[in-house]
Scaffold this active site. Sequence first.
Site, PDB file in Angstrom:
ATOM      1  N   ARG A 119       0.807  -1.241   0.000  1.00  0.00           N
ATOM      2  CA  ARG A 119       0.000   0.000   0.000  1.00  0.00           C
ATOM      3  C   ARG A 119       0.828   1.273   0.000  1.00  0.00           C
ATOM      4  NH1 ARG A 119      -2.749  -3.012   3.771  1.00  0.00           N
ATOM      5  NH2 ARG A 119      -4.596  -4.044   2.905  1.00  0.00           N
ATOM      6  N   LYS A 141       2.555  11.604 -10.456  1.00  0.00           N
ATOM      7  CA  LYS A 141       1.729  10.732 -11.311  1.00  0.00           C
ATOM      8  C   LYS A 141       2.564   9.519 -11.686  1.00  0.00           C
ATOM      9  CE  LYS A 141      -0.433  13.783 -14.365  1.00  0.00           C
ATOM     10  NZ  LYS A 141      -1.101  13.850 -15.659  1.00  0.00           N
ATOM     11  N   GLU A 183       8.795  20.795 -23.446  1.00  0.00           N
ATOM     12  CA  GLU A 183       8.085  20.990 -22.171  1.00  0.00           C
ATOM     13  C   GLU A 183       8.637  22.211 -21.432  1.00  0.00           C
ATOM     14  OE1 GLU A 183       5.446  19.177 -21.455  1.00  0.00           O
ATOM     15  OE2 GLU A 183       5.689  17.414 -22.740  1.00  0.00           O
ATOM     16  N   LYS A 225       6.603  23.468 -12.401  1.00  0.00           N
ATOM     17  CA  LYS A 225       5.832  22.235 -12.189  1.00  0.00           C
ATOM     18  C   LYS A 225       5.456  22.122 -10.708  1.00  0.00           C
ATOM     19  CE  LYS A 225       4.204  18.066 -13.322  1.00  0.00           C
ATOM     20  NZ  LYS A 225       4.552  16.820 -13.961  1.00  0.00           N
ATOM     21  N   GLU A 235      -5.103  17.483 -10.373  1.00  0.00           N
ATOM     22  CA  GLU A 235      -5.468  17.846 -11.731  1.00  0.00           C
ATOM     23  C   GLU A 235      -6.909  18.298 -11.914  1.00  0.00           C
ATOM     24  OE1 GLU A 235      -4.578  14.891 -14.798  1.00  0.00           O
ATOM     25  OE2 GLU A 235      -3.000  16.286 -15.326  1.00  0.00           O
ATOM     26  N   ARG A 239      -3.582  22.480 -13.052  1.00  0.00           N
ATOM     27  CA  ARG A 239      -2.744  21.439 -13.650  1.00  0.00           C
ATOM     28  C   ARG A 239      -3.175  21.147 -15.089  1.00  0.00           C
ATOM     29  NH1 ARG A 239      -0.127  16.497 -10.078  1.00  0.00           N
ATOM     30  NH2 ARG A 239       1.151  15.659 -11.730  1.00  0.00           N
ATOM     31  N   ASN A 243      -1.507  20.865 -20.048  1.00  0.00           N
ATOM     32  CA  ASN A 243      -1.845  20.121 -21.273  1.00  0.00           C
ATOM     33  C   ASN A 243      -1.753  20.990 -22.525  1.00  0.00           C
ATOM     34  OD1 ASN A 243      -2.320  17.676 -20.034  1.00  0.00           O
ATOM     35  ND2 ASN A 243      -4.440  18.212 -19.533  1.00  0.00           N
ATOM     36  N   HIS A 246      -1.011  19.536 -25.843  1.00  0.00           N
ATOM     37  CA  HIS A 246      -1.086  18.083 -25.705  1.00  0.00           C
ATOM     38  C   HIS A 246      -2.296  17.456 -26.392  1.00  0.00           C
ATOM     39  CE1 HIS A 246       2.226  18.724 -23.015  1.00  0.00           C
ATOM     40  NE2 HIS A 246       2.313  17.451 -22.712  1.00  0.00           N
ATOM     41  N   HIS A 250      -1.314  14.660 -28.696  1.00  0.00           N
ATOM     42  CA  HIS A 250      -1.712  13.261 -28.507  1.00  0.00           C
ATOM     43  C   HIS A 250      -2.373  12.711 -29.760  1.00  0.00           C
ATOM     44  CE1 HIS A 250      -1.744  13.511 -23.853  1.00  0.00           C
ATOM     45  NE2 HIS A 250      -0.634  12.976 -24.305  1.00  0.00           N
ATOM     46  N   HIS A 263       7.209  12.288 -28.003  1.00  0.00           N
ATOM     47  CA  HIS A 263       6.119  13.013 -27.352  1.00  0.00           C
ATOM     48  C   HIS A 263       6.354  14.538 -27.417  1.00  0.00           C
ATOM     49  CE1 HIS A 263       3.054  14.006 -24.424  1.00  0.00           C
ATOM     50  NE2 HIS A 263       3.960  14.584 -23.660  1.00  0.00           N
TER      51      HIS A 263
HETATM   52  N1  NAD Z   1       4.302  10.999 -14.662  1.00  0.00           N
HETATM   53  C1  NAD Z   1       4.178  12.089 -15.356  1.00  0.00           C
HETATM   54  O1  NAD Z   1       3.729  13.141 -14.866  1.00  0.00           O
HETATM   55  C2  NAD Z   1       4.648  12.096 -16.781  1.00  0.00           C
HETATM   56  C3  NAD Z   1       4.763  13.304 -17.474  1.00  0.00           C
HETATM   57  C4  NAD Z   1       5.227  13.263 -18.780  1.00  0.00           C
HETATM   58  C5  NAD Z   1       5.569  12.056 -19.371  1.00  0.00           C
HETATM   59  N2  NAD Z   1       5.446  10.899 -18.677  1.00  0.00           N
HETATM   60  C6  NAD Z   1       5.804   9.612 -19.270  1.00  0.00           C
HETATM   61  O2  NAD Z   1       7.206   9.630 -19.532  1.00  0.00           O
HETATM   62  C7  NAD Z   1       7.477   8.718 -20.588  1.00  0.00           C
HETATM   63  C8  NAD Z   1       8.432   9.374 -21.552  1.00  0.00           C
HETATM   64  O3  NAD Z   1       9.609   9.718 -20.863  1.00  0.00           O
HETATM   65  P1  NAD Z   1      11.021   9.832 -21.586  1.00  0.00           P
HETATM   66  O4  NAD Z   1      10.910  10.725 -22.760  1.00  0.00           O
HETATM   67  O5  NAD Z   1      12.012  10.147 -20.530  1.00  0.00           O
HETATM   68  O6  NAD Z   1      11.192   8.376 -22.218  1.00  0.00           O
HETATM   69  P2  NAD Z   1      12.087   7.111 -21.850  1.00  0.00           P
HETATM   70  O7  NAD Z   1      12.079   6.839 -20.417  1.00  0.00           O
HETATM   71  O8  NAD Z   1      11.637   6.035 -22.770  1.00  0.00           O
HETATM   72  O9  NAD Z   1      13.542   7.584 -22.287  1.00  0.00           O
HETATM   73  C9  NAD Z   1      13.813   7.856 -23.645  1.00  0.00           C
HETATM   74  C10 NAD Z   1      15.048   7.092 -24.115  1.00  0.00           C
HETATM   75  O10 NAD Z   1      16.211   7.681 -23.555  1.00  0.00           O
HETATM   76  C11 NAD Z   1      17.028   6.677 -22.958  1.00  0.00           C
HETATM   77  N3  NAD Z   1      17.765   7.354 -21.891  1.00  0.00           N
HETATM   78  C12 NAD Z   1      17.259   7.765 -20.704  1.00  0.00           C
HETATM   79  N4  NAD Z   1      18.175   8.468 -20.043  1.00  0.00           N
HETATM   80  C13 NAD Z   1      19.289   8.485 -20.797  1.00  0.00           C
HETATM   81  C14 NAD Z   1      20.571   9.062 -20.658  1.00  0.00           C
HETATM   82  N5  NAD Z   1      20.880   9.841 -19.623  1.00  0.00           N
HETATM   83  N6  NAD Z   1      21.487   8.854 -21.636  1.00  0.00           N
HETATM   84  C15 NAD Z   1      21.173   8.110 -22.724  1.00  0.00           C
HETATM   85  N7  NAD Z   1      19.970   7.564 -22.935  1.00  0.00           N
HETATM   86  C16 NAD Z   1      19.041   7.746 -21.979  1.00  0.00           C
HETATM   87  C17 NAD Z   1      16.094   5.615 -22.547  1.00  0.00           C
HETATM   88  O11 NAD Z   1      16.747   4.376 -22.435  1.00  0.00           O
HETATM   89  C18 NAD Z   1      15.068   5.628 -23.685  1.00  0.00           C
HETATM   90  O12 NAD Z   1      15.544   4.866 -24.754  1.00  0.00           O
HETATM   91  C19 NAD Z   1       6.138   8.350 -21.207  1.00  0.00           C
HETATM   92  O13 NAD Z   1       5.809   7.036 -20.834  1.00  0.00           O
HETATM   93  C20 NAD Z   1       5.164   9.347 -20.593  1.00  0.00           C
HETATM   94  O14 NAD Z   1       3.866   8.799 -20.455  1.00  0.00           O
HETATM   95  C21 NAD Z   1       4.992  10.902 -17.392  1.00  0.00           C
END
Ligand code: NAD
Length: 357
Positions: A119, A141, A183, A225, A235, A239, A243, A246, A250, A263
């Site tokens: 939990r 999130k 972003e 943020k 949200e 918050r 978007n 977005h 999306h 993205h």
């Molecule tokens: N929780 C939230 O509020 C929130 C907000 C925005 C996005 N997200 C989520 O985040 C995800 C996207 O995140 P992302 O763009 O970081 O993608 P990711 O985690 O897939 O990373 C992108 C790529 O970069 C590589 N990588 C990571 N760090 C590295 C580094 N320092 N050096 C070399 N390579 C590296 C990873 O292996 C991957 O191939 C999505 O799933 C999205 O839904 C969540």
Amino acid sequence: MKVTQVRTAGGSYPVYVGQGLLSMPSIWQRHLDGRVLVVSDDTVAGLYLERVGRVLDEEGRRWRSLVLPAGEEAKTVANWQRALDALVELGAQRDATVLALGGGVVGDLAGFAAASYMRGIRVVQMPTTLLAQVDAAVGGKTGVNHTSGKNLIGAFHQPAAVVADIDTLISLDDRDYCAGLAEVVKYGAIRDERFFSWLESRAEPINAHMPDALLEAVHASVQHKAEVVAADEREAGERALLNFGHTFGHALETATGYARFRHGEAVAIGMVLATRLSELLGKVRVGTAERLVHLLEHLKLPTALPGDVDRERLLALMRLDKKNRADRIRLVLLEELGRATVETCPTDDIREVLERS
Ligand SMILES: NC(=O)c1ccc[n+]([C@@H]2O[C@H](COP(=O)([O-])OP(=O)(O)OC[C@H]3O[C@@H](n4cnc5c(N)ncnc54)[C@H](O)[C@@H]3O)[C@@H](O)[C@H]2O)c1
């Protein structure tokens, strides 16, 4: 190093932004407790896991790692289950810590494992992509994808600390780095005209990964943020302004099968479309979209819809959101650079913007 304190009803925690933080145990060790499960992906683990593991070994902590394949495809229920299995095998108790070392995918999945194990146990986020540092790791999130929808399963679970080492961004693929900048620009566009102007003046050093500029850009973004999350943890109100870009973005990601655009790239195009719509509706001064395009192009981000993307399909995808009515779609619009609002917009105007782009 710069520190932002995030204050939410779910807890208050620091976000450290600086250089060399992974090798600085004095900063993050105190946020760990009990046994530690480090979750990472195979790209990031190859680069940084040894460094983190050395710190854990030196303090004699019981720990193990779970290394997932890199990429969005790994953000599954099956891998969340693997993280829970790893916690059980580690003998993790309620005082255990999950350490998320990676981008947003690792952060979301590891955070959700921490949210659900017994939990809720503590999670420390160590984001290694720009997107994760300025956005995903802050705000609580967490979640994984379901075959029928992205982020369909998840929970709000605030971290105990966020450790954003900007040195890790050096190894990031150029496209991932630029996608994260979308972003950063977003915070300026919706909340802070001065930050937007600062980005315009610092685009070159940011492109060149200059530490001073990067530190300032990440720190300012984290502060934005943090302020939004503090005001609206779940949200309901402000918050939603995050978007911006977005809804268009999306739809573009879905229409192109999540394969063509990062993205952040889709969000960059989406922000331009949302600003053009704001101009068309007389909400914002004409010329604002051009200023945004100029900055995004400077930061090597795409700003136009490719000609081969079916505009009617985009519109249909945008209409899918339950909150929309048949002839109107809820979107974030700009009132000026630094100020945004949520409005329901006529579909015909959105169509016009899409067709002109
Ligand atoms: N929780 C939230 O509020 C929130 C907000 C925005 C996005 N997200 C989520 O985040 C995800 C996207 O995140 P992302 O763009 O970081 O993608 P990711 O985690 O897939 O990373 C992108 C790529 O970069 C590589 N990588 C990571 N760090 C590295 C580094 N320092 N050096 C070399 N390579 C590296 C990873 O292996 C991957 O191939 C999505 O799933 C999205 O839904 C969540």
